[in-house]
Design a protein around this motif. Sequence first.
Motif, short mmCIF file in Angstrom:
data_model
loop_
_atom_site.label_atom_id
_atom_site.label_comp_id
_atom_site.label_asym_id
_atom_site.label_seq_id
_atom_site.Cartn_x
_atom_site.Cartn_y
_atom_site.Cartn_z
N MET A 1 0.83 -1.20 0.00
CA MET A 1 0.00 0.00 0.00
C MET A 1 0.87 1.26 0.00
O MET A 1 0.70 2.15 -0.81
N ILE A 2 1.82 1.30 0.95
CA ILE A 2 2.76 2.42 0.99
C ILE A 2 4.15 1.84 0.78
O ILE A 2 4.57 0.96 1.53
N ARG A 3 4.83 2.31 -0.24
CA ARG A 3 6.18 1.82 -0.45
C ARG A 3 7.15 2.99 -0.55
O ARG A 3 6.93 3.92 -1.33
N PHE A 4 8.19 2.95 0.27
CA PHE A 4 9.25 3.94 0.20
C PHE A 4 10.42 3.29 -0.49
O PHE A 4 10.79 2.17 -0.14
N GLU A 5 10.98 3.95 -1.49
CA GLU A 5 12.15 3.42 -2.15
C GLU A 5 13.29 4.41 -2.04
O GLU A 5 13.25 5.49 -2.63
N ASN A 6 14.27 4.09 -1.22
CA ASN A 6 15.47 4.91 -1.04
C ASN A 6 15.15 6.38 -0.83
O ASN A 6 15.71 7.25 -1.49
N VAL A 7 14.26 6.65 0.08
CA VAL A 7 13.90 8.04 0.33
C VAL A 7 14.92 8.67 1.27
O VAL A 7 15.23 8.12 2.32
N SER A 8 15.46 9.81 0.84
CA SER A 8 16.37 10.58 1.70
C SER A 8 15.85 12.00 1.75
O SER A 8 15.22 12.48 0.80
N PHE A 9 16.11 12.67 2.84
CA PHE A 9 15.62 14.04 2.96
C PHE A 9 16.58 14.87 3.79
O PHE A 9 17.14 14.40 4.78
N ARG A 10 16.79 16.11 3.35
CA ARG A 10 17.53 17.07 4.19
C ARG A 10 16.94 18.45 3.96
O ARG A 10 16.38 18.74 2.90
N TYR A 11 17.07 19.30 5.00
CA TYR A 11 16.48 20.63 4.88
C TYR A 11 17.28 21.52 3.95
O TYR A 11 16.72 22.24 3.14
N ARG A 12 18.63 21.47 4.10
CA ARG A 12 19.45 22.25 3.20
C ARG A 12 20.62 21.40 2.78
O ARG A 12 20.97 20.45 3.46
N ASP B 1 18.17 7.03 2.99
CA ASP B 1 17.91 5.79 2.25
C ASP B 1 16.84 4.91 2.88
O ASP B 1 17.06 3.73 3.14
N VAL B 2 15.69 5.50 3.15
CA VAL B 2 14.64 4.73 3.81
C VAL B 2 13.88 3.91 2.80
O VAL B 2 13.40 4.45 1.80
N SER B 3 13.76 2.61 3.03
CA SER B 3 12.97 1.75 2.15
C SER B 3 12.14 0.81 3.02
O SER B 3 12.67 0.21 3.95
N PHE B 4 10.87 0.75 2.77
CA PHE B 4 10.02 -0.22 3.45
C PHE B 4 8.70 -0.31 2.70
O PHE B 4 8.41 0.53 1.85
N THR B 5 7.91 -1.32 3.02
CA THR B 5 6.59 -1.47 2.41
C THR B 5 5.58 -1.78 3.50
O THR B 5 5.76 -2.72 4.26
N VAL B 6 4.55 -0.96 3.59
CA VAL B 6 3.45 -1.25 4.52
C VAL B 6 2.32 -1.84 3.70
O VAL B 6 1.90 -1.27 2.70
N GLU B 7 1.85 -3.05 4.12
CA GLU B 7 0.81 -3.72 3.35
C GLU B 7 -0.56 -3.10 3.61
O GLU B 7 -0.76 -2.40 4.60
N GLU B 8 -1.50 -3.41 2.76
CA GLU B 8 -2.85 -2.88 2.90
C GLU B 8 -3.50 -3.38 4.20
O GLU B 8 -3.36 -4.53 4.58
N GLY B 9 -4.19 -2.48 4.88
CA GLY B 9 -4.92 -2.85 6.08
C GLY B 9 -4.05 -3.02 7.31
O GLY B 9 -4.51 -3.51 8.33
N GLU B 10 -2.79 -2.62 7.22
CA GLU B 10 -1.89 -2.78 8.35
C GLU B 10 -1.99 -1.59 9.30
O GLU B 10 -2.27 -0.48 8.87
N SER C 1 2.92 -3.92 12.53
CA SER C 1 4.33 -3.74 12.24
C SER C 1 4.82 -2.49 12.94
O SER C 1 4.02 -1.66 13.37
N VAL C 2 6.11 -2.38 13.06
CA VAL C 2 6.71 -1.24 13.74
C VAL C 2 7.82 -0.68 12.87
O VAL C 2 8.60 -1.43 12.28
N LEU C 3 7.83 0.65 12.75
CA LEU C 3 8.93 1.33 12.06
C LEU C 3 9.75 2.02 13.14
O LEU C 3 9.23 2.89 13.84
N VAL C 4 10.99 1.62 13.30
CA VAL C 4 11.83 2.27 14.29
C VAL C 4 12.66 3.32 13.58
O VAL C 4 13.44 3.01 12.67
N VAL C 5 12.48 4.57 13.94
CA VAL C 5 13.19 5.66 13.28
C VAL C 5 14.34 6.10 14.17
O VAL C 5 14.15 6.44 15.33
N GLY C 6 15.53 6.06 13.63
CA GLY C 6 16.70 6.52 14.36
C GLY C 6 17.70 6.94 13.31
O GLY C 6 17.33 7.56 12.32
N ASP C 7 18.97 6.59 13.52
CA ASP C 7 19.96 6.87 12.48
C ASP C 7 19.62 6.07 11.23
O ASP C 7 19.80 6.53 10.11
N ASP C 8 19.12 4.85 11.44
CA ASP C 8 18.59 4.07 10.33
C ASP C 8 17.13 3.82 10.61
O ASP C 8 16.68 3.96 11.74
#
Lengths: 519, 375
Positions: free
Chosen positions: A1-12, A21-30, A211-218
Amino acid sequence: MIRFENVSFRYRHDTPLRLRDVSFTVEEGELCLVVGATGSGKSTLLGCINNLVPRFTGGTRSGRVIIDGVDTSHLLPRELARTVGYVGQDPMAGFVTDVVEDEVAYSMEQLGYPADEMRRRVEETLDLLGIADLRGRALRKLSGGQQQRVAIASVLATSPRVLVLDEPTSALDPVAAEEVLAIISRLVRDLGTTVVVAEHRMERVIEFADSVLVVGDDVHYGPPQTALLRSPVRPPLVELGVTLGWSPLPLTIRAARRHGSEQRRAWMELPPALGRPETAGPAALTGRAVVVTYGDVVAVAGVDLALHAGEVTALMGRNGSGKSSLLWAMHGAGRIDAGTVTLTDGSGIALVPQTPTDLLYLTTVEAECAAGDRASGRPVGTTLALLNRLVPGIDPASHPRDLSEGQKLAVVLAVELAGNPPVVLLDEPTRGLDYAAKNVLTEIVTTMAAEGRAVLIATHDVEMVAQTCSRVVVMAEGEVVSDGPTRDVLAGSALLAPQVAKVSNPIPVLTVQEYLDAC
Amino acid sequence: MHRAVLPRYLHPFAWWGYALALVAASSLTTNPLLLGGIILAVSVVTLSSRGDSPWGSHFHLYLWLGLFMVVMRIAFRIVFGGGGGPTVLFTIPEIPLPSWVQGVRLFGPVSLESLLTGLYDGMQLAAIVICIGAANSLANPKKLLASLPGAFYELGTVIVVAVSALPQLGESLLRVLRARKLRRGPRTRTRRDRLRFVETIIIPVLSDALERSLALAASMDVRGFGRSERPPPRNRRWSVVTGIASIVLLAVWSFRFVAKTPEISPFGVPLLSTVLMLGGLGCAVVAIRLAGGTVRRTQYRPIRWRAAESGVLASGVLVAVLVALVAAGDSSAVLAPTVVPLEWPTLTPLLAVALVLAVVPAALAPTPERRKVAA
């Protein structure tokens, strides 16, 4: 349902990456729970789902976000309104209209739904969230839990495939939080909506999470049991399970009690030695028959309360039970209609309000501290030194509003403590603090008590009370309903017991550390 | 019970149309009987049809404002002498003014005629204000904003947001004022301290407001606000062209109107003026249509235009038409009773009919919904 492919972000381009480099897939109804320390990028990650990041925040994002098979990386948030519903922390801040029914209809008006379909959906959504009886009420006059339910209703009305909630309960008291989280788990079960929720009261949702997404350095993605092992922040129950090596990791009290049954039996035979609070010092602040009224509403109905030097007291009770009114009346800045408050040592009393930033108005931390020195007549630098002792590492040149919630609280505390007051009152200091910031607060409070100050903390946070406070006062409808040592009040209560006490019941063990010590 | 008489809000345009028609009628006359009748009729309609809605509870303020205007007009006549007349009622000693303030007199003799002139003028203004006030009290303001054409959509949103944000600003001000008591300072009242007072309150309140408005903007965006199809450039160009054309046409028309330029009037209709005015209005309508055409947006529970709406609007328009007919006819003098020589104001049967028509909406309009909206 939601798929991130190598998403990186910085303000400047010259600042470090917020997401790498965030990549994950959340399935439908999760139901996906997002965890991580404050400032780790949870909100950034959630914002990426409907492109609020970077469309609204600025910055550069790379990689692809795919929702329901469609690459949405380049769409505007408003173009995703039908697909992704987004609810923020403070429901009041997101309301556009002033009446419940209009608010629920707002999104559909913007999306151009025909009038008859709109009418039908509004009725359905009101029923789904159980707010049909509130339909004509002014949004401002609702309780926090009701407001958050209206906010969820207003995005659900268009039946988005994905619901994103950014700390939906951080501004609510435990009862209201319970209400909202129950609704969320029901949505997942009944409607099959995919829900992504960041929540620091993890213990309440973890049992529903798929499922759990742990956000930290990775960023790690996985089923709760394995993902939580890597999480920097964990509820006490999980902490206990990890430390004792319970497998599978218990996520509910029920599962944990099964693991702990042996231990409990051993304790029944031979009760563990549990610490008793030391006898408190002399009374530092005494209130007698304190009454506070607003019009014909009685907020505090004749409360007797004495705070002792070197003792940390928790003031608990649901929202509107008179905690804040009592605090302000005891301080002397608030309203007091009858009764007396006597301060044994005349050198002052400090109160930290619910929104500490109300007290900060200068452009640098240094200037705030200098103002604190002047106000209390101390030599220049006292407050800054105090701040460094409380929370080391705050840049004195930074703007107070740029600090994290915990740091802001520390600045206000330092300014208030500069006059060396023997009594300190804190009004809900844990609101919006994550586990790490709470640990800092616990340390500060313990230090203050060790210095012989009397401390009173109004809070909903049972776990923090179990760790820090030696005495608990519970209020309801303006009256004190129980007052005693923490162990007696918390462990004996069905509603206020911390997780560890629920596991060890009937042995009144309160914290993970106590449990381990008693083993 | 028929569906048409169930309690509901009347379409806001119907009320505004009715009220503006009465404004037009009032502006054609200084006859105190007719003006008094219009004020009475509007008040009766408002009091019977406003319900207990929060926006309807301020009608009495408009009545007081009207009274204030009448009193001021008369007071001006007394203070500045005004135009003289044969019937001097009393004399206040005149205050001599230096010779360079010519044409102004302070006090002096007060004549009945000058007082009456003041009364008539004042009543005309009062009638206009009260009619507008009635429309404000009768029409649901939120539905009015929602019914505006797409081109005014942003304006409507701004007003809605401002109305709901104002109480929040008040709340954060109270909170900051309370918190301020916690930071004790030396109690000296120098100018610097007063400045600090502003600083300690304004800065937290404003930064609060700024944070909130950012949150609101994000929230509106994710809920689809401003989701418009990109207007085709041709459309945009045309809306600008017609907009400018309408302004030019209306400007020329108003210039000719004010300057009273003579022109050919076949069948009593001033040809060029009419063409200019209609052309200007037409261009304006087209411009608004084109500019708003890109906003795809619907209204929740729209009020449909039913018979009652037409009836209310028609009764207002008929009043204006009847008064205009009288003004164009032989007995037009009745609309502006002369003061010198003094003449008792009268009504013609046609005007009496007009007054009855003005009260008709009180019976025509359905009762408004019970209050479901907390103030």
